[in-house]
Design a protein around this motif. Sequence first.
Motif, PDB file in Angstrom:
ATOM      1  N   VAL A   1       6.885 -16.550  11.033  1.00 17.16           N
ATOM      2  CA  VAL A   1       6.877 -15.238  10.140  1.00 17.16           C
ATOM      3  C   VAL A   1       6.263 -14.243  11.212  1.00 17.16           C
ATOM      4  O   VAL A   1       5.776 -14.332  12.189  1.00 17.16           O
ATOM      5  CB  VAL A   1       5.595 -15.265   9.174  1.00 17.16           C
ATOM      6  N   VAL A   2       6.929 -12.926  10.949  1.00 19.08           N
ATOM      7  CA  VAL A   2       6.805 -11.811  11.876  1.00 19.08           C
ATOM      8  C   VAL A   2       5.153 -11.277  11.634  1.00 19.08           C
ATOM      9  O   VAL A   2       4.664 -11.823  10.598  1.00 19.08           O
ATOM     10  CB  VAL A   2       7.532 -10.870  11.917  1.00 19.08           C
ATOM     11  N   ALA A   3       4.635 -10.633  12.661  1.00 21.42           N
ATOM     12  CA  ALA A   3       3.350  -9.997  12.584  1.00 21.42           C
ATOM     13  C   ALA A   3       3.370  -8.607  12.043  1.00 21.42           C
ATOM     14  O   ALA A   3       3.912  -7.859  12.730  1.00 21.42           O
ATOM     15  CB  ALA A   3       2.637 -10.207  13.917  1.00 21.42           C
ATOM     16  N   ARG A   4       2.554  -8.586  11.137  1.00 21.35           N
ATOM     17  CA  ARG A   4       2.349  -6.975  10.529  1.00 21.35           C
ATOM     18  C   ARG A   4       1.438  -6.304  11.192  1.00 21.35           C
ATOM     19  O   ARG A   4       0.157  -6.785  11.369  1.00 21.35           O
ATOM     20  CB  ARG A   4       2.163  -7.090   9.212  1.00 21.35           C
ATOM     21  N   VAL A   5       1.540  -5.582  12.379  1.00 20.89           N
ATOM     22  CA  VAL A   5       0.725  -4.861  13.072  1.00 20.89           C
ATOM     23  C   VAL A   5      -0.034  -3.542  12.523  1.00 20.89           C
ATOM     24  O   VAL A   5      -0.747  -2.792  13.270  1.00 20.89           O
ATOM     25  CB  VAL A   5       1.028  -4.844  14.454  1.00 20.89           C
ATOM     26  N   GLY A   6       0.713  -2.884  11.553  1.00 18.19           N
ATOM     27  CA  GLY A   6       0.324  -1.721  11.084  1.00 18.19           C
ATOM     28  C   GLY A   6       0.888  -1.603   9.622  1.00 18.19           C
ATOM     29  O   GLY A   6       1.988  -1.676   9.504  1.00 18.19           O
ATOM     30  N   TYR A   7      -0.140  -0.861   8.610  1.00 18.59           N
ATOM     31  CA  TYR A   7       0.329  -0.667   7.172  1.00 18.59           C
ATOM     32  C   TYR A   7      -0.224   0.475   6.774  1.00 18.59           C
ATOM     33  O   TYR A   7      -1.671   0.329   6.546  1.00 18.59           O
ATOM     34  CB  TYR A   7       0.392  -1.959   6.457  1.00 18.59           C
ATOM     35  N   TRP A   8       0.414   1.631   6.883  1.00 19.06           N
ATOM     36  CA  TRP A   8      -0.402   2.746   6.068  1.00 19.06           C
ATOM     37  C   TRP A   8       0.119   3.142   4.913  1.00 19.06           C
ATOM     38  O   TRP A   8       1.431   3.594   4.839  1.00 19.06           O
ATOM     39  CB  TRP A   8      -0.058   3.841   7.244  1.00 19.06           C
ATOM     40  N   LEU A   9      -0.749   2.899   3.917  1.00 18.93           N
ATOM     41  CA  LEU A   9      -0.133   3.343   2.448  1.00 18.93           C
ATOM     42  C   LEU A   9      -0.285   4.864   2.177  1.00 18.93           C
ATOM     43  O   LEU A   9       0.339   5.367   1.332  1.00 18.93           O
ATOM     44  CB  LEU A   9      -1.054   2.483   1.599  1.00 18.93           C
ATOM     45  N   PHE A  10      -0.806   5.520   3.024  1.00 18.91           N
ATOM     46  CA  PHE A  10      -0.937   7.014   2.744  1.00 18.91           C
ATOM     47  C   PHE A  10      -1.660   7.356   1.441  1.00 18.91           C
ATOM     48  O   PHE A  10      -0.954   8.441   0.801  1.00 18.91           O
ATOM     49  CB  PHE A  10       0.293   7.682   3.302  1.00 18.91           C
ATOM     50  N   ASN A  11      -2.357   6.439   0.879  1.00 18.76           N
ATOM     51  CA  ASN A  11      -3.023   6.892  -0.408  1.00 18.76           C
ATOM     52  C   ASN A  11      -4.585   6.460  -0.465  1.00 18.76           C
ATOM     53  O   ASN A  11      -5.305   6.729  -1.521  1.00 18.76           O
ATOM     54  CB  ASN A  11      -2.504   6.130  -1.582  1.00 18.76           C
ATOM     55  N   ASP A  12      -5.115   6.122   0.649  1.00 21.01           N
ATOM     56  CA  ASP A  12      -6.579   5.851   0.821  1.00 21.01           C
ATOM     57  C   ASP A  12      -7.314   6.499   1.891  1.00 21.01           C
ATOM     58  O   ASP A  12      -8.319   6.122   2.323  1.00 21.01           O
ATOM     59  CB  ASP A  12      -6.657   4.286   0.955  1.00 21.01           C
ATOM     60  N   GLY A  13      -6.738   7.587   2.371  1.00 21.91           N
ATOM     61  CA  GLY A  13      -7.448   8.384   3.631  1.00 21.91           C
ATOM     62  C   GLY A  13      -8.312   9.546   3.095  1.00 21.91           C
ATOM     63  O   GLY A  13      -8.582   9.750   1.765  1.00 21.91           O
ATOM     64  N   ASN A  14      -8.671  10.474   3.980  1.00 17.55           N
ATOM     65  CA  ASN A  14      -9.373  11.598   3.662  1.00 17.55           C
ATOM     66  C   ASN A  14      -8.575  12.891   4.488  1.00 17.55           C
ATOM     67  O   ASN A  14      -7.282  12.631   4.765  1.00 17.55           O
ATOM     68  CB  ASN A  14     -10.664  11.780   4.171  1.00 17.55           C
ATOM     69  N   ASP A  15      -9.172  13.986   4.773  1.00 16.29           N
ATOM     70  CA  ASP A  15      -8.507  14.937   5.216  1.00 16.29           C
ATOM     71  C   ASP A  15      -7.982  14.854   6.576  1.00 16.29           C
ATOM     72  O   ASP A  15      -7.276  15.579   7.151  1.00 16.29           O
ATOM     73  CB  ASP A  15      -9.259  16.391   5.056  1.00 16.29           C
ATOM     74  N   THR A  16      -8.540  13.701   7.490  1.00 16.53           N
ATOM     75  CA  THR A  16      -8.251  13.780   8.653  1.00 16.53           C
ATOM     76  C   THR A  16      -8.045  12.479   9.354  1.00 16.53           C
ATOM     77  O   THR A  16      -7.375  12.132  10.273  1.00 16.53           O
ATOM     78  CB  THR A  16      -9.806  14.118   9.653  1.00 16.53           C
TER      79      THR A  16
END
Length: 528
Positions: free
Chosen positions: A336-351
């Motif tokens: 299996v490949v390695a997931r090294v980054g996953y950004w949902l873009f729904n749980d962050g803040n202004d920065t």
Amino acid sequence: MRRLFGLRVGVIIAAAALLQGVAVPVAVAAPDAPSYTSSVYKTSGCAPEGCGGIGVEDTFLFSSASADVVKFRWGFTEFPTDEVAVGVPVRWAPAEAGPKRLHVYAVDSAGESTLSTFDFYVRAPKPREAYWFGGDDPAFDGSGNGHDLVLSGLDVARAGRTVGGSPTVGFDGAAAGGATTAKVLDTTRGITVSAWVRLTDGSVDRTAVSQQGAVESAFRLGYDAGTRRWTFALAEKDAANSAQRTVRSKARAVTGVWTHLTGTYDDASGEVRLYVDGVVQEKVAVVEKGFAAEGELWIGKALRGSAATEAWHGELTEMLAWNRAVTPREVRELAVVARVGYWLFNDGNDTVAVDSTNYAHDMTLSGATWGPGVGSSGLRFDGGGSARTSDAVLYTDQSFTVDVWAKLDGTGTPGTVVAQRGPSDVDPFALRYDGAQWSAEMPNAAVNPTKVWRAKGDAVAGKWTHLVATYDANARTLSLSVGYQDTPDVQKSTVARVAGWNSDGVLTAGTSFVGGIDELKALQGVVS
């Protein structure tokens, strides 16, 4: 034995009624109940832990005492649909362990049927026998079975298979070095060995792992310089120049690229198999089962004609061994490949946009805003903002996949969806909108590139678009697939003879882009 209609005497009663001019329905007798024979999966006589195992095939032959039976309907549900003619055997292999109930219907020429059920238990697979190079201490056997290694002449702190991942073990091609432990596998029965390998010198034969007899290695997983293929071989005898049952990869091995290798020997089927990156390459039937190797297991070399040879040159990590042949499904899970980054873009803040993987490659937002996404929310860019990590995310000279959703506000204005930055203005990888089409791009050099490989796809404004860019370092291909939220159709473009190079630049999203970006994934490896 069970009959659906029960009594042949009904035929006699019906005949008497007809003589008296009375119409009486004729009762038709159902056939005698079916039985079956098999060599592995039986209703009695198995060990307490069950029979066979996942992927272990057996042959069923169904029969009935009724002469008018023409076929059998069989399966593992209450109303099976698979059918087989009388006298024709069927082969079956379980995909999972546990209790099974085999349903068999004997069906006669009149369409009448009788059911029999047979219960047996499929044995759970043996756990792995050994696991090395998967933790902080490369000498430690992570299986808990005590097969700890003695290391000699190895570099135990080389860069990992992923950026920021666990270190790997380096081998410099010296037969005096390597890692050894006492006998691990019973080489007269089913075995499996697997590892992630990176070969840096393919000028001579190389062995990743082997187990020794007095004169010869009983098996060898590694590389053959004559054919430039990955190989897995079993020796028939513990003698110099013994015949080898060898399987090879379909494509040539590529040096400098992390590759997953698995070699299996199934003593039940007599097959030797080699898998590369989870895909079976070749299999051969073994006439001689091999010999009992009572010597040490070696990592990074082999025994040929009583001499240590074929020393590994490169890196190894996540090496495992089993006293059985693992199944194809298990091999796929190992590779299996390695997931090294996953950004949902729904749980962050202004920065900050949070990376949900353990690598913690959070993105800092500059001029980007939150807005509607393909899911609950996403990032909005007006052509002047961006989001970026603080460090590199991918090895772009290795296989990788970038998976993202994007929506153009309009056509004509170029912008970058995702890129791993390189020195100066040359990025080793970028996924862009070029003003007319989506384009996955990789230049051939970090400085003054003379060529840029581009895999392209049609772009539509105002529509969430699923973009998947994949670089296969073994196949030397760059691919781009383009799909949409409201249709299953996917457009795919592939370019060949691509040679990636690596940079330690940061990963960015949205540079000069006008539109939305959502659900960005970065994976080290090829995702089909």
